[in-house]
Design a protein around this motif. Structure first.
Motif, PDB file in Angstrom:
ATOM      1  N   THR A  30       3.749   0.597 -11.183  1.00 19.55           N
ATOM      2  CA  THR A  30       4.471   1.869 -11.092  1.00 19.55           C
ATOM      3  C   THR A  30       5.831   1.823 -11.774  1.00 19.55           C
ATOM      4  O   THR A  30       6.588   2.794 -11.739  1.00 19.55           O
ATOM      5  CB  THR A  30       4.658   2.274  -9.616  1.00 19.55           C
ATOM      6  OG1 THR A  30       5.375   1.243  -8.928  1.00 19.55           O
ATOM      7  CG2 THR A  30       3.314   2.490  -8.944  1.00 19.55           C
ATOM      8  N   TYR A  31       6.165   0.712 -12.420  1.00 18.93           N
ATOM      9  CA  TYR A  31       7.488   0.547 -13.021  1.00 18.93           C
ATOM     10  C   TYR A  31       7.801   1.620 -14.068  1.00 18.93           C
ATOM     11  O   TYR A  31       8.945   2.074 -14.173  1.00 18.93           O
ATOM     12  CB  TYR A  31       7.597  -0.822 -13.697  1.00 18.93           C
ATOM     13  CG  TYR A  31       7.674  -2.007 -12.776  1.00 18.93           C
ATOM     14  CD1 TYR A  31       8.086  -1.877 -11.453  1.00 18.93           C
ATOM     15  CD2 TYR A  31       7.355  -3.276 -13.235  1.00 18.93           C
ATOM     16  CE1 TYR A  31       8.156  -2.980 -10.621  1.00 18.93           C
ATOM     17  CE2 TYR A  31       7.430  -4.392 -12.403  1.00 18.93           C
ATOM     18  CZ  TYR A  31       7.830  -4.237 -11.100  1.00 18.93           C
ATOM     19  OH  TYR A  31       7.903  -5.330 -10.281  1.00 18.93           O
ATOM     20  N   ILE A  87       2.600  -2.926   3.393  1.00 20.26           N
ATOM     21  CA  ILE A  87       3.373  -2.514   2.218  1.00 20.26           C
ATOM     22  C   ILE A  87       2.396  -2.141   1.110  1.00 20.26           C
ATOM     23  O   ILE A  87       1.493  -2.919   0.773  1.00 20.26           O
ATOM     24  CB  ILE A  87       4.318  -3.646   1.764  1.00 20.26           C
ATOM     25  CG1 ILE A  87       5.351  -3.946   2.861  1.00 20.26           C
ATOM     26  CG2 ILE A  87       5.036  -3.252   0.467  1.00 20.26           C
ATOM     27  CD1 ILE A  87       6.272  -5.104   2.539  1.00 20.26           C
ATOM     28  N   LEU A  88       2.551  -0.959   0.559  1.00 19.68           N
ATOM     29  CA  LEU A  88       1.638  -0.458  -0.467  1.00 19.68           C
ATOM     30  C   LEU A  88       1.688  -1.332  -1.714  1.00 19.68           C
ATOM     31  O   LEU A  88       2.763  -1.733  -2.171  1.00 19.68           O
ATOM     32  CB  LEU A  88       1.998   0.986  -0.826  1.00 19.68           C
ATOM     33  CG  LEU A  88       1.759   2.013   0.290  1.00 19.68           C
ATOM     34  CD1 LEU A  88       2.486   3.315  -0.026  1.00 19.68           C
ATOM     35  CD2 LEU A  88       0.271   2.267   0.485  1.00 19.68           C
ATOM     36  N   ILE A  89       0.517  -1.604  -2.258  1.00 23.63           N
ATOM     37  CA  ILE A  89       0.422  -2.401  -3.476  1.00 23.63           C
ATOM     38  C   ILE A  89       0.705  -1.502  -4.675  1.00 23.63           C
ATOM     39  O   ILE A  89       0.069  -0.457  -4.843  1.00 23.63           O
ATOM     40  CB  ILE A  89      -0.980  -3.035  -3.615  1.00 23.63           C
ATOM     41  CG1 ILE A  89      -1.321  -3.860  -2.362  1.00 23.63           C
ATOM     42  CG2 ILE A  89      -1.053  -3.899  -4.863  1.00 23.63           C
ATOM     43  CD1 ILE A  89      -0.368  -4.999  -2.102  1.00 23.63           C
ATOM     44  N   GLN A  90       1.646  -1.892  -5.510  1.00 25.60           N
ATOM     45  CA  GLN A  90       2.062  -1.048  -6.629  1.00 25.60           C
ATOM     46  C   GLN A  90       1.854  -1.745  -7.971  1.00 25.60           C
ATOM     47  O   GLN A  90       2.534  -1.461  -8.949  1.00 25.60           O
ATOM     48  CB  GLN A  90       3.522  -0.641  -6.442  1.00 25.60           C
ATOM     49  CG  GLN A  90       3.760   0.075  -5.121  1.00 25.60           C
ATOM     50  CD  GLN A  90       4.818   1.137  -5.207  1.00 25.60           C
ATOM     51  OE1 GLN A  90       5.026   1.753  -6.237  1.00 25.60           O
ATOM     52  NE2 GLN A  90       5.489   1.376  -4.105  1.00 25.60           N
ATOM     53  N   GLN A  95       1.428  -8.161  -6.071  1.00 25.85           N
ATOM     54  CA  GLN A  95       2.397  -7.126  -5.719  1.00 25.85           C
ATOM     55  C   GLN A  95       3.536  -7.077  -6.730  1.00 25.85           C
ATOM     56  O   GLN A  95       3.961  -8.103  -7.273  1.00 25.85           O
ATOM     57  CB  GLN A  95       2.975  -7.393  -4.323  1.00 25.85           C
ATOM     58  CG  GLN A  95       4.054  -6.432  -3.863  1.00 25.85           C
ATOM     59  CD  GLN A  95       3.577  -4.998  -3.739  1.00 25.85           C
ATOM     60  OE1 GLN A  95       3.380  -4.305  -4.748  1.00 25.85           O
ATOM     61  NE2 GLN A  95       3.378  -4.557  -2.508  1.00 25.85           N
ATOM     62  N   ALA A  96       4.029  -5.872  -7.010  1.00 22.06           N
ATOM     63  CA  ALA A  96       5.130  -5.686  -7.953  1.00 22.06           C
ATOM     64  C   ALA A  96       6.328  -6.529  -7.522  1.00 22.06           C
ATOM     65  O   ALA A  96       6.725  -6.535  -6.352  1.00 22.06           O
ATOM     66  CB  ALA A  96       5.515  -4.212  -8.021  1.00 22.06           C
ATOM     67  N   ASN A 194      -5.595   2.513  -6.271  1.00 17.72           N
ATOM     68  CA  ASN A 194      -5.652   1.060  -6.087  1.00 17.72           C
ATOM     69  C   ASN A 194      -6.471   0.773  -4.824  1.00 17.72           C
ATOM     70  O   ASN A 194      -6.064   1.111  -3.707  1.00 17.72           O
ATOM     71  CB  ASN A 194      -4.244   0.484  -5.959  1.00 17.72           C
ATOM     72  CG  ASN A 194      -4.225  -1.040  -6.025  1.00 17.72           C
ATOM     73  OD1 ASN A 194      -5.089  -1.711  -5.467  1.00 17.72           O
ATOM     74  ND2 ASN A 194      -3.235  -1.578  -6.718  1.00 17.72           N
ATOM     75  N   ARG A 195      -7.625   0.139  -4.987  1.00 18.01           N
ATOM     76  CA  ARG A 195      -8.547  -0.075  -3.869  1.00 18.01           C
ATOM     77  C   ARG A 195      -7.917  -0.902  -2.751  1.00 18.01           C
ATOM     78  O   ARG A 195      -8.299  -0.774  -1.589  1.00 18.01           O
ATOM     79  CB  ARG A 195      -9.831  -0.744  -4.359  1.00 18.01           C
ATOM     80  CG  ARG A 195     -10.644   0.109  -5.329  1.00 18.01           C
ATOM     81  CD  ARG A 195     -11.936  -0.587  -5.735  1.00 18.01           C
ATOM     82  NE  ARG A 195     -12.776  -0.847  -4.579  1.00 18.01           N
ATOM     83  CZ  ARG A 195     -13.606   0.027  -4.030  1.00 18.01           C
ATOM     84  NH1 ARG A 195     -13.694   1.255  -4.527  1.00 18.01           N
ATOM     85  NH2 ARG A 195     -14.353  -0.302  -2.992  1.00 18.01           N
ATOM     86  N   ARG A 196      -6.954  -1.744  -3.081  1.00 19.54           N
ATOM     87  CA  ARG A 196      -6.320  -2.568  -2.052  1.00 19.54           C
ATOM     88  C   ARG A 196      -5.436  -1.751  -1.119  1.00 19.54           C
ATOM     89  O   ARG A 196      -4.982  -2.260  -0.082  1.00 19.54           O
ATOM     90  CB  ARG A 196      -5.511  -3.691  -2.712  1.00 19.54           C
ATOM     91  CG  ARG A 196      -6.399  -4.745  -3.388  1.00 19.54           C
ATOM     92  CD  ARG A 196      -5.567  -5.844  -4.013  1.00 19.54           C
ATOM     93  NE  ARG A 196      -4.741  -5.333  -5.093  1.00 19.54           N
ATOM     94  CZ  ARG A 196      -3.701  -5.978  -5.605  1.00 19.54           C
ATOM     95  NH1 ARG A 196      -3.336  -7.139  -5.110  1.00 19.54           N
ATOM     96  NH2 ARG A 196      -3.013  -5.455  -6.600  1.00 19.54           N
ATOM     97  N   ASN A 197      -5.191  -0.488  -1.449  1.00 16.01           N
ATOM     98  CA  ASN A 197      -4.389   0.374  -0.584  1.00 16.01           C
ATOM     99  C   ASN A 197      -5.238   1.240   0.352  1.00 16.01           C
ATOM    100  O   ASN A 197      -4.682   1.958   1.186  1.00 16.01           O
ATOM    101  CB  ASN A 197      -3.498   1.291  -1.431  1.00 16.01           C
ATOM    102  CG  ASN A 197      -2.347   0.553  -2.074  1.00 16.01           C
ATOM    103  OD1 ASN A 197      -1.792  -0.379  -1.496  1.00 16.01           O
ATOM    104  ND2 ASN A 197      -1.988   0.949  -3.288  1.00 16.01           N
ATOM    105  N   ILE A 198      -6.560   1.178   0.226  1.00 16.90           N
ATOM    106  CA  ILE A 198      -7.416   2.071   1.002  1.00 16.90           C
ATOM    107  C   ILE A 198      -7.195   1.889   2.501  1.00 16.90           C
ATOM    108  O   ILE A 198      -7.024   2.863   3.250  1.00 16.90           O
ATOM    109  CB  ILE A 198      -8.905   1.838   0.647  1.00 16.90           C
ATOM    110  CG1 ILE A 198      -9.181   2.308  -0.786  1.00 16.90           C
ATOM    111  CG2 ILE A 198      -9.814   2.586   1.629  1.00 16.90           C
ATOM    112  CD1 ILE A 198     -10.588   2.023  -1.270  1.00 16.90           C
TER     113      ILE A 198
END
Length: 352
Positions: A30-31, A87-90, A95-96, A194-198
């Motif tokens: 998301t940067y 924490i949402l993966i971005q 992770q960012a 991002n599937r890891r945020n489901i």
């Protein structure tokens, strides 16, 4: 050196390239969205309505990244249906790095706001790390899209510096709400895809507010402080408040950033009526007078509520908003169903 304002064709070309950037760029994290938001905000807050360049340091941009990502380094999903807080993966990979750095800093030092963090000696190390990430990643890759590099926004200007190209500052100021809207909508979609945020998102319906708006707790703290400062009355109509909204004097839709000096208390009915419109001359004069007399108090209230507090930035944003409205033939809200055209006289409020 005087620079000519971008022509209508030049502005359309800028918008065309911006659209291509969103549609043809590779967004692995998301940067890039954060960088576009930061550049647009800094153009408004530090720039001018001319065709010139604007020099920015990577630390200035890095500081804005910390402010943007600060709340996002907290777990999301608490209390939501079918959600597991986290924490949402971005980033499509690990992770960012900016999120990880801020989360670690918050955990180690126990500070709840960027303002409190800035007072710590260790903050400079965090800022240096974030600025380095900004320099190495989004600043290097933002202008790569469609299988090529198009240096249409900025160029490097020495160690730790970039320079917005002639005409870009003007376009970012003019189209700031559009840049914000595009970046934020794509940002939300990036996280949702991002599937890891489901498992974290569950049946989320407030993701955009979590990412970009002030928390409910911060708004309640802001309201409490404003009641003590301004009394139990609506800023707009002046009558006694029972229920009160914390309203953005310069509408959030026009400049979506929560700044302490931009908040006022209002009747819900006045807030709904004013909506996304700038306030008329007498209200603007009252707001500016309030800044002049109570800037320090508003700073203290904002800091206690976890809000960014900078009176000069708030004035600059307001001046930009009214100048933009003037060029577009806008009208200002005075009271329910009462509006007045924004004319040249409005510039006088900011020079008095």
């Amino acid at each position: 050196m005087l620079h000519q304002l971008p022509s209508a064709e030049g502005q359309l070309l800028f918008l065309s390239k911006l659209q291509r950037l969103f549609s043809e760029s590779d967004f692995t994290a998301t940067y890039k969205f954060a960088l576009l938001i930061a550049l647009a905000d800094l153009a408004v807050e530090l720039g001018a309505d001319d065709g010139g360049e604007l020099a920015l340091s990577t630390r200035q941009i890095g500081e804005r990244f910390i402010q943007i990502y600060w709340r996002q380094a907290l777990p999301y999903g608490t209390g939501l249906v079918n959600a597991t807080p986290g924490i949402l993966i971005q980033n499509n990979g690990t992770q960012a790095a900016v999120i990880s750095a801020i989360a670690a800093f918050r955990m180690k030092h126990g500070v709840g706001t960027p303002q409190l963090a800035r007072a710590l000696p260790e903050y400079q190390a965090l800022l240096g790390s974030v600025a380095q990430t900004v320099s190495a990643q989004p600043l290097n890759y933002l202008q790569n899209f469609g299988g090529m590099t198009d240096v249409f926004l900025f160029e490097r200007a020495g160690l730790g510096k970039v320079k917005l190209k002639p005409g870009v500052m003007y376009c970012l100021r003019r189209f700031q709400p559009l840049v914000q809207q595009l970046a934020r909508s794509h940002w939300v979609n990036h996280i949702k895809s991002n599937r890891r945020n489901i498992s974290i998102l569950g049946q989320a319906d407030d993701l955009e507010d979590f990412l970009f708006a002030a928390s409910r707790q911060s708004l309640l703290a802001m309201a409490s402080g404003l009641r003590k400062l301004d009394g139990e009355k609506c800023f707009y109509c002046g009558t006694i408040l029972t229920n009160a909204d914390v309203d953005h004097f310069v509408p959030f839709s026009q400049y979506p950033r929560d700044l302490a000096h931009n908040f006022v208390l209002a009747h819900p009915a006045c807030n709904r009526s004013k909506s996304d419109t700038l306030a008329a001359g007498p209200l603007l004069e009252r707001w500016l007078d309030r800044l002049g007399h109570h800037a320090d108090s508003l700073t203290e209230i904002g800091q206690a509520a976890g809000m960014i507090a900078d009176v000069q930035v708030s004035r600059q944003i307001a001046a930009w908003g009214y100048t933009s409205a003037l060029t577009q033939g806008g009208h200002a809200w005075l009271a329910p169903s009462k509006y007045e055209p924004i004319d040249q006289s409005y510039s006088g409020y900011f020079t008095a």
